[in-house]
Design an enzyme around this catalytic site. Structure first.
Site, PDB file in Angstrom:
ATOM      1  N   GLY A   9      41.092  36.595  43.104  1.00 19.60           N
ATOM      2  CA  GLY A   9      41.396  35.854  44.318  1.00 19.60           C
ATOM      3  C   GLY A   9      42.876  35.911  44.650  1.00 19.60           C
ATOM      4  CB  SER A  10      44.906  33.670  46.807  1.00 18.34           C
ATOM      5  OG  SER A  10      43.825  33.503  47.676  1.00 18.34           O
ATOM      6  CG  ASN A 103      46.631  22.369  43.304  1.00 18.32           C
ATOM      7  OD1 ASN A 103      47.677  22.008  42.758  1.00 18.32           O
ATOM      8  ND2 ASN A 103      46.483  22.374  44.612  1.00 18.32           N
ATOM      9  CE  LYS A 182      51.351  22.257  44.449  1.00 18.70           C
ATOM     10  NZ  LYS A 182      50.165  23.047  44.094  1.00 18.70           N
TER      11      LYS A 182
HETATM   12  P1  NAD Z   1      40.686  31.923  45.158  1.00 15.01           P
HETATM   13  O1  NAD Z   1      39.429  31.234  45.605  1.00 15.01           O
HETATM   14  O2  NAD Z   1      41.411  32.791  46.125  1.00 15.01           O
HETATM   15  O3  NAD Z   1      40.346  32.819  43.896  1.00 15.01           O
HETATM   16  C1  NAD Z   1      39.576  32.374  42.818  1.00 15.01           C
HETATM   17  C2  NAD Z   1      38.757  33.565  42.335  1.00 15.01           C
HETATM   18  O4  NAD Z   1      38.145  33.236  41.090  1.00 15.01           O
HETATM   19  C3  NAD Z   1      37.622  33.941  43.304  1.00 15.01           C
HETATM   20  O5  NAD Z   1      37.714  35.319  43.583  1.00 15.01           O
HETATM   21  C4  NAD Z   1      36.355  33.647  42.494  1.00 15.01           C
HETATM   22  O6  NAD Z   1      35.285  34.513  42.790  1.00 15.01           O
HETATM   23  C5  NAD Z   1      36.873  33.860  41.079  1.00 15.01           C
HETATM   24  N1  NAD Z   1      36.036  33.258  40.038  1.00 15.01           N
HETATM   25  C6  NAD Z   1      35.590  31.984  39.945  1.00 15.01           C
HETATM   26  N2  NAD Z   1      34.833  31.843  38.834  1.00 15.01           N
HETATM   27  C7  NAD Z   1      34.814  33.049  38.228  1.00 15.01           C
HETATM   28  C8  NAD Z   1      34.195  33.542  37.042  1.00 15.01           C
HETATM   29  N3  NAD Z   1      33.450  32.761  36.264  1.00 15.01           N
HETATM   30  N4  NAD Z   1      34.380  34.843  36.716  1.00 15.01           N
HETATM   31  C9  NAD Z   1      35.138  35.649  37.490  1.00 15.01           C
HETATM   32  N5  NAD Z   1      35.745  35.246  38.634  1.00 15.01           N
HETATM   33  C10 NAD Z   1      35.583  33.962  38.985  1.00 15.01           C
HETATM   34  O7  NAD Z   1      41.613  30.784  44.576  1.00 15.01           O
HETATM   35  P2  NAD Z   1      43.211  30.728  44.559  1.00 15.01           P
HETATM   36  O8  NAD Z   1      43.689  30.406  45.935  1.00 15.01           O
HETATM   37  O9  NAD Z   1      43.755  31.903  43.849  1.00 15.01           O
HETATM   38  O10 NAD Z   1      43.426  29.391  43.723  1.00 15.01           O
HETATM   39  C11 NAD Z   1      43.333  29.324  42.306  1.00 15.01           C
HETATM   40  C12 NAD Z   1      43.928  27.969  41.905  1.00 15.01           C
HETATM   41  O11 NAD Z   1      45.316  27.965  42.258  1.00 15.01           O
HETATM   42  C13 NAD Z   1      43.301  26.777  42.655  1.00 15.01           C
HETATM   43  O12 NAD Z   1      43.212  25.677  41.807  1.00 15.01           O
HETATM   44  C14 NAD Z   1      44.304  26.510  43.789  1.00 15.01           C
HETATM   45  O13 NAD Z   1      44.295  25.165  44.234  1.00 15.01           O
HETATM   46  C15 NAD Z   1      45.612  26.846  43.089  1.00 15.01           C
HETATM   47  N6  NAD Z   1      46.707  27.206  44.013  1.00 15.01           N
HETATM   48  C16 NAD Z   1      46.496  28.144  44.989  1.00 15.01           C
HETATM   49  C17 NAD Z   1      47.563  28.481  45.825  1.00 15.01           C
HETATM   50  C18 NAD Z   1      47.399  29.521  46.919  1.00 15.01           C
HETATM   51  O14 NAD Z   1      48.334  29.670  47.737  1.00 15.01           O
HETATM   52  N7  NAD Z   1      46.301  30.246  46.987  1.00 15.01           N
HETATM   53  C19 NAD Z   1      48.816  27.872  45.661  1.00 15.01           C
HETATM   54  C20 NAD Z   1      48.992  26.929  44.638  1.00 15.01           C
HETATM   55  C21 NAD Z   1      47.912  26.615  43.816  1.00 15.01           C
HETATM   56  O1  KPL Z   2      50.175  22.018  48.428  1.00 14.77           O
HETATM   57  C1  KPL Z   2      49.903  21.704  49.567  1.00 14.77           C
HETATM   58  C2  KPL Z   2      48.509  21.997  50.011  1.00 14.77           C
HETATM   59  O2  KPL Z   2      48.268  22.203  51.203  1.00 14.77           O
HETATM   60  O3  KPL Z   2      47.643  22.043  49.124  1.00 14.77           O
HETATM   61  C3  KPL Z   2      50.896  20.990  50.422  1.00 14.77           C
HETATM   62  C4  KPL Z   2      51.575  21.972  51.350  1.00 14.77           C
HETATM   63  C5  KPL Z   2      51.965  20.350  49.532  1.00 14.77           C
HETATM   64  C6  KPL Z   2      50.273  19.893  51.216  1.00 14.77           C
HETATM   65  O4  KPL Z   2      49.739  18.950  50.366  1.00 14.77           O
END
Ligand code: NAD
Ligand code: KPL
Length: 303
Positions: A9-10, A103, A182
């Site tokens: 994922g991301s 998160n 956070k």
């Molecule tokens: P996402 O949904 O883009 O990616 C998660 C990936 O994990 C998906 O592709 C999903 O298919 C895969 N997955 C889930 N279970 C699986 C398994 N058992 N086996 C293999 N793959 C599996 O999520 P993300 O945006 O990368 O977020 C990940 C964490 O990071 C979350 O908790 C999110 O809140 C946190 N986070 C994300 C961002 C952001 O900008 N994207 C920023 C800060 C924190």
């Molecule tokens: O982390 C964030 C979110 O959207 O999840 C911010 C930008 C801090 C807002 O809560």
């Protein structure tokens, strides 16, 4: 030594591409045969940075692959973390390090309980990335990754590999207060943006509501994360709202896409912990009840 990254994922893409570019051997772990076939058909991960897209044919495998895992980045949503680690526990080497990129709070402790012999480090990330299509990710916001060990202990020897690969990261001996802080920011902003269906900036018209929530969250932080984690919470929340005024919060984005939210690890965790500690936080409890109701009305899981 190989880095294994679960989830394409991301954030996993952001980390995988930078590690691969720096020459570190990496294996992506995908959920099942269908995902692996789809990934291979695309020929790799594509990451767009500053408008420029590059593709990276990073090798991928299934959780059932035979190779032992010494370093694992678990980069899935909080609600998927326990199931994900269960599928890999049998492969973890005796001295394995596991980085948890989730998160909120709650999932990290649950994962550590499931793999008691591994060293689970938590990561609090302020980087921003989103998936524009399958295996195509856009790096949307610069930020920092704070790494730490909730059980104490020194920074791992491989930390400089991450920094050398251009992953902005810093070790902290106080990761739990950071995760709490956070979580509090997210609780003050994200649920309200869902209930009011607005961008973060829309909360500037709801200052009194934000202020009441921050007062209760400050009490919670003082109790659970220490006085320092609670300092100036409302001021920081207002700064973040202003700085991200034109953005939709991550929870608002999940709801708009009709995807499951991480409520259980954010507001849900805050309310459950407050109750366990005998704290009376009516505004947070009301917020949780309204949010759960809204999620149910949209046919989404409310936990
Ligand atoms: P996402 O949904 O883009 O990616 C998660 C990936 O994990 C998906 O592709 C999903 O298919 C895969 N997955 C889930 N279970 C699986 C398994 N058992 N086996 C293999 N793959 C599996 O999520 P993300 O945006 O990368 O977020 C990940 C964490 O990071 C979350 O908790 C999110 O809140 C946190 N986070 C994300 C961002 C952001 O900008 N994207 C920023 C800060 C924190
Ligand atoms: O982390 C964030 C979110 O959207 O999840 C911010 C930008 C801090 C807002 O809560």
């Amino acid at each position: 030594m190989n880095w294994h990254l679960l989830g394409a994922g991301s954030l996993a893409t952001l980390w995988a591409v930078r590690l691969a570019r720096a020459g570190h051997p990496i294996r992506l772990i995908l959920r099942n045969d269908d995902r692996l076939a789809a990934y291979r058909a695309k020929g790799g991960l594509t990451l767009t940075e500053q408008g420029r897209a590059t593709s990276h044919a990073i090798p991928a495998e299934l959780p059932s692959a035979p190779e032992p895992i010494s370093r694992l980045l678990l980069a899935c949503k909080a609600y998927d973390a326990e199931q994900a680690i269960d599928g890999l526990a049998h492969r973890l080497a005796s001295n394995a390090d596991v980085l948890l990129l989730q998160n909120g709070l709650g999932s990290q402790q649950a994962v550590q309980t499931r793999v008691p012999d591994a060293r689970c480090l938590s990561v609090s990330s302020t980087e921003g990335a989103f998936r524009e299509a399958d295996f195509r990710v856009v790096h949307a916001g610069l930020g920092q990754n704070w790494l730490g060990d909730p059980a104490g202990g020194p920074p791992p020897a491989w930390l400089d590999q991450l920094q050398g690969a251009g992953i902005p990261c810093q070790w902290t001996p106080t990761i739990l207060p950071r995760l709490w802080r956070k979580l509090a920011l997210n609780c003050a902003i994200n649920p309200l943006t869902v209930l009011l269906d607005c961008r973060n900036g829309g909360l500037l018209a709801e200052r009194s509501w934000v202020s009441i929530l921050c007062a209760e969250l400050t009490q919670l932080l003082e109790h659970c994360a220490g006085a320092e984690a609670a300092l100036g919470l409302e001021e920081e929340v207002l700064r973040v709202i202003q700085a991200t005024a034109s953005n939709y919060s991550s929870m608002h984005q999940d709801v708009s896409r009709r995807q499951r939210t991480e409520i259980a690890y954010l507001l849900g965790y805050a309310c459950t912990t407050a109750t366990r500690h005998g704290l009376v936080l009516p505004a947070l409890n009301d917020l949780e009840a309204h949010l759960r109701q809204r999620l149910r009305s949209l046919g989404l899981p409310d936990s």
